[in-house]
Motif scaffolding. Sequence first.
Motif, PDB file in Angstrom:
ATOM      1  N   LYS A 140      48.036  31.238 -12.812  1.00  0.00           N
ATOM      2  CA  LYS A 140      46.821  30.431 -12.723  1.00  0.00           C
ATOM      3  C   LYS A 140      47.016  29.064 -13.380  1.00  0.00           C
ATOM      4  O   LYS A 140      46.313  28.111 -13.045  1.00  0.00           O
ATOM      5  CB  LYS A 140      45.660  31.162 -13.393  1.00  0.00           C
ATOM      6  CG  LYS A 140      45.253  32.455 -12.702  1.00  0.00           C
ATOM      7  CD  LYS A 140      44.079  33.105 -13.425  1.00  0.00           C
ATOM      8  CE  LYS A 140      43.661  34.398 -12.736  1.00  0.00           C
ATOM      9  NZ  LYS A 140      42.532  35.063 -13.448  1.00  0.00           N
ATOM     10  N   HIS A 141      47.962  29.003 -14.312  1.00  0.00           N
ATOM     11  CA  HIS A 141      48.198  27.762 -15.053  1.00  0.00           C
ATOM     12  C   HIS A 141      49.703  27.502 -15.126  1.00  0.00           C
ATOM     13  O   HIS A 141      50.506  28.441 -15.187  1.00  0.00           O
ATOM     14  CB  HIS A 141      47.642  27.839 -16.473  1.00  0.00           C
ATOM     15  CG  HIS A 141      46.219  28.314 -16.542  1.00  0.00           C
ATOM     16  ND1 HIS A 141      45.145  27.500 -16.274  1.00  0.00           N
ATOM     17  CD2 HIS A 141      45.697  29.531 -16.847  1.00  0.00           C
ATOM     18  CE1 HIS A 141      44.026  28.181 -16.402  1.00  0.00           C
ATOM     19  NE2 HIS A 141      44.331  29.415 -16.756  1.00  0.00           N
ATOM     20  N   LEU A 142      50.074  26.243 -15.106  1.00  0.00           N
ATOM     21  CA  LEU A 142      51.453  25.836 -15.350  1.00  0.00           C
ATOM     22  C   LEU A 142      51.454  24.913 -16.563  1.00  0.00           C
ATOM     23  O   LEU A 142      50.796  23.879 -16.560  1.00  0.00           O
ATOM     24  CB  LEU A 142      52.036  25.103 -14.146  1.00  0.00           C
ATOM     25  CG  LEU A 142      53.493  24.655 -14.345  1.00  0.00           C
ATOM     26  CD1 LEU A 142      54.438  25.847 -14.196  1.00  0.00           C
ATOM     27  CD2 LEU A 142      53.883  23.543 -13.378  1.00  0.00           C
ATOM     28  N   LEU A 143      52.195  25.310 -17.575  1.00  0.00           N
ATOM     29  CA  LEU A 143      52.273  24.532 -18.810  1.00  0.00           C
ATOM     30  C   LEU A 143      53.670  23.916 -18.898  1.00  0.00           C
ATOM     31  O   LEU A 143      54.647  24.596 -19.213  1.00  0.00           O
ATOM     32  CB  LEU A 143      52.002  25.428 -20.019  1.00  0.00           C
ATOM     33  CG  LEU A 143      52.138  24.799 -21.399  1.00  0.00           C
ATOM     34  CD1 LEU A 143      51.303  23.531 -21.517  1.00  0.00           C
ATOM     35  CD2 LEU A 143      51.760  25.801 -22.476  1.00  0.00           C
ATOM     36  N   ILE A 144      53.755  22.637 -18.586  1.00  0.00           N
ATOM     37  CA  ILE A 144      55.047  21.948 -18.574  1.00  0.00           C
ATOM     38  C   ILE A 144      55.376  21.505 -20.001  1.00  0.00           C
ATOM     39  O   ILE A 144      54.726  20.617 -20.551  1.00  0.00           O
ATOM     40  CB  ILE A 144      55.017  20.718 -17.643  1.00  0.00           C
ATOM     41  CG1 ILE A 144      54.604  21.124 -16.224  1.00  0.00           C
ATOM     42  CG2 ILE A 144      56.376  20.039 -17.620  1.00  0.00           C
ATOM     43  CD1 ILE A 144      54.331  19.935 -15.311  1.00  0.00           C
ATOM     44  N   LEU A 220      47.413  22.270 -14.116  1.00  0.00           N
ATOM     45  CA  LEU A 220      48.625  21.708 -14.698  1.00  0.00           C
ATOM     46  C   LEU A 220      48.362  21.165 -16.103  1.00  0.00           C
ATOM     47  O   LEU A 220      47.380  20.445 -16.322  1.00  0.00           O
ATOM     48  CB  LEU A 220      49.172  20.587 -13.814  1.00  0.00           C
ATOM     49  CG  LEU A 220      49.512  20.954 -12.363  1.00  0.00           C
ATOM     50  CD1 LEU A 220      50.062  19.739 -11.623  1.00  0.00           C
ATOM     51  CD2 LEU A 220      50.501  22.107 -12.305  1.00  0.00           C
ATOM     52  N   TYR A 221      49.254  21.513 -17.028  1.00  0.00           N
ATOM     53  CA  TYR A 221      49.186  21.032 -18.403  1.00  0.00           C
ATOM     54  C   TYR A 221      50.571  20.546 -18.809  1.00  0.00           C
ATOM     55  O   TYR A 221      51.585  20.993 -18.262  1.00  0.00           O
ATOM     56  CB  TYR A 221      48.740  22.140 -19.358  1.00  0.00           C
ATOM     57  CG  TYR A 221      47.392  22.739 -19.033  1.00  0.00           C
ATOM     58  CD1 TYR A 221      46.232  22.266 -19.650  1.00  0.00           C
ATOM     59  CD2 TYR A 221      47.269  23.765 -18.110  1.00  0.00           C
ATOM     60  CE1 TYR A 221      44.988  22.811 -19.357  1.00  0.00           C
ATOM     61  CE2 TYR A 221      46.035  24.319 -17.799  1.00  0.00           C
ATOM     62  CZ  TYR A 221      44.897  23.832 -18.426  1.00  0.00           C
ATOM     63  OH  TYR A 221      43.677  24.369 -18.115  1.00  0.00           O
ATOM     64  N   LEU A 222      50.629  19.659 -19.785  1.00  0.00           N
ATOM     65  CA  LEU A 222      51.924  19.171 -20.276  1.00  0.00           C
ATOM     66  C   LEU A 222      51.852  18.942 -21.782  1.00  0.00           C
ATOM     67  O   LEU A 222      50.838  18.450 -22.298  1.00  0.00           O
ATOM     68  CB  LEU A 222      52.322  17.876 -19.568  1.00  0.00           C
ATOM     69  CG  LEU A 222      53.681  17.284 -19.976  1.00  0.00           C
ATOM     70  CD1 LEU A 222      54.435  16.737 -18.763  1.00  0.00           C
ATOM     71  CD2 LEU A 222      53.514  16.178 -21.020  1.00  0.00           C
ATOM     72  N   ARG A 223      52.943  19.314 -22.453  1.00  0.00           N
ATOM     73  CA  ARG A 223      53.094  19.051 -23.884  1.00  0.00           C
ATOM     74  C   ARG A 223      54.398  18.293 -24.111  1.00  0.00           C
ATOM     75  O   ARG A 223      55.419  18.595 -23.468  1.00  0.00           O
ATOM     76  CB  ARG A 223      53.132  20.358 -24.686  1.00  0.00           C
ATOM     77  CG  ARG A 223      51.863  21.162 -24.639  1.00  0.00           C
ATOM     78  CD  ARG A 223      51.887  22.368 -25.540  1.00  0.00           C
ATOM     79  NE  ARG A 223      52.856  23.386 -25.136  1.00  0.00           N
ATOM     80  CZ  ARG A 223      52.751  24.678 -25.421  1.00  0.00           C
ATOM     81  NH1 ARG A 223      51.719  25.101 -26.146  1.00  0.00           N
ATOM     82  NH2 ARG A 223      53.663  25.540 -25.034  1.00  0.00           N
ATOM     83  N   ASN A 240      47.724  12.323 -11.620  1.00  0.00           N
ATOM     84  CA  ASN A 240      48.086  13.563 -10.927  1.00  0.00           C
ATOM     85  C   ASN A 240      47.272  14.761 -11.417  1.00  0.00           C
ATOM     86  O   ASN A 240      47.622  15.906 -11.116  1.00  0.00           O
ATOM     87  CB  ASN A 240      49.575  13.855 -11.100  1.00  0.00           C
ATOM     88  CG  ASN A 240      50.443  13.015 -10.185  1.00  0.00           C
ATOM     89  OD1 ASN A 240      50.710  13.386  -9.052  1.00  0.00           O
ATOM     90  ND2 ASN A 240      50.880  11.861 -10.686  1.00  0.00           N
ATOM     91  N   GLY A 241      46.219  14.505 -12.170  1.00  0.00           N
ATOM     92  CA  GLY A 241      45.342  15.587 -12.604  1.00  0.00           C
ATOM     93  C   GLY A 241      45.946  16.528 -13.621  1.00  0.00           C
ATOM     94  O   GLY A 241      45.597  17.714 -13.655  1.00  0.00           O
ATOM     95  N   VAL A 242      46.859  16.029 -14.448  1.00  0.00           N
ATOM     96  CA  VAL A 242      47.531  16.863 -15.446  1.00  0.00           C
ATOM     97  C   VAL A 242      46.850  16.684 -16.800  1.00  0.00           C
ATOM     98  O   VAL A 242      46.668  15.559 -17.272  1.00  0.00           O
ATOM     99  CB  VAL A 242      49.028  16.507 -15.566  1.00  0.00           C
ATOM    100  CG1 VAL A 242      49.713  17.414 -16.581  1.00  0.00           C
ATOM    101  CG2 VAL A 242      49.710  16.595 -14.215  1.00  0.00           C
ATOM    102  N   SER A 243      46.481  17.782 -17.440  1.00  0.00           N
ATOM    103  CA  SER A 243      45.946  17.740 -18.802  1.00  0.00           C
ATOM    104  C   SER A 243      47.112  17.731 -19.779  1.00  0.00           C
ATOM    105  O   SER A 243      48.044  18.518 -19.622  1.00  0.00           O
ATOM    106  CB  SER A 243      45.048  18.952 -19.059  1.00  0.00           C
ATOM    107  OG  SER A 243      43.983  19.000 -18.129  1.00  0.00           O
TER     108      SER A 243
END
Length: 439
Positions: A140-144, A220-223, A240-243
């Motif tokens: 459900k989520h992708l954490l990059i 989509l998430y990114l750290r 791109n709608g990335v948190s």
Amino acid sequence: MSIVNTLTLNSNRKIKINFAGGNLSSDSGMHLIHEFAMKLGLEDILKQDFSTDDNKIRKHTDSKNAMQKIYQLIAGYFQDDDSDELTSDPVFTTILDKKSLASQPTMSRFTNRCDEICLYQFELIHQKLRKRIYSWKKPKHLLIDIDSSLFPTYGCQEGKSFNSHYRDYGYHPLLAYDGLTGDFLSATFRPGSCYTSKDTTRFLEPLLDEFNHDYPDISLYLRGDSGFADVMIYEKLESNGVSYVIRMKENGRLRKAATFVEDELYEKTKYNQVDYAISYGEFFYKADSWLYPRRIVCKIEKPVNQINFLYTFIVTNMEGTPEDLIRFYCKRGAMENFIRESKYGFHMDSMSSHSMIVNANKLQISMLAYNLFNWFKRLVLPKGFQKFQVDTLRLKLLKVAAKFVRSARYITFKLCSHCPYKNEFYETLNNIFSLKQLE
């Protein structure tokens, strides 16, 4: 003295030893990896989408060489020289459907043929495999989790340069993992002197395009750490709608904006300068290069027995309390474990070629081996085994002794009767059988 002669040990005259035990292998657990790879269709994808610039008709094809290298990496045979020692191994020859494995010179020539086109092919192969994995279990989520690392070099290798952060010579690749599953999402090669964030937007672009186009329902998430505190990256993610949560380097303007948090911490510690104390806060901040202000969450802490304060600043476009967002950022430390697993478990940082392009292709093959094993681990292994790292799983599940017996109709591998993990072996095989057949 012939090696088939029976020897008697001086320590115990009742013990006799010879090398006439039959056709044996210590890697029979690789049948599990092969069964999973066949269910995934990895060999067919390589056969269809991967080839080097080679016009010769060869006994050992490029796709077979790539599969051999992937299997060797998973089994812990990292060097091309290991191919010579495994030439007639019954497990490897059976799963690769060969009379003998490709030798060290053949494997070395294969990797030396890999070029920039092969890098593009590997990118498409990763995308195809990801689509198949997600057809079984889509997140459900992708954490990059994005980071860089140093790959040491030795001698006069192309692209080798000094990296001031690591204080060593080597390459400085960009790496991206899924922080929730450990999947290796992408990697790109760079000279050692490149700054951490160099080419990051270009690096992220194909990954973001893929997920926005193929998986629009995945959040989509990114750290990233302070090396990625770049306005171009923020704008790329926002468009791109990335948190995201990205740490910022501490500076005087940020500290000045956070004085109200510092005052709160001072009140907490006014009568106790010994114990640990912490305060959280948030504010909007606009650097000179930014078009508009962005949200900053901060943490200021006083360590035990110290009077100086430590500052943490995070730029983000996410909702949530400052405390929750900073805790979310700090969990990116798990990526260090993924990088360590890739390096020590799959030899990802083995840069043995003079050519930078060849080394970049070796990284992609290691990435395939890592992902195949990681998917195998989280999709079909028993739950109690999913927490183990590759070295432990090799010992428990892959390094199982077996005797090879060929009859007129069948090939039988008689595995060690006293294997303590035979139930887990059977459970893993049944889990592979139960996976949906891919079209």
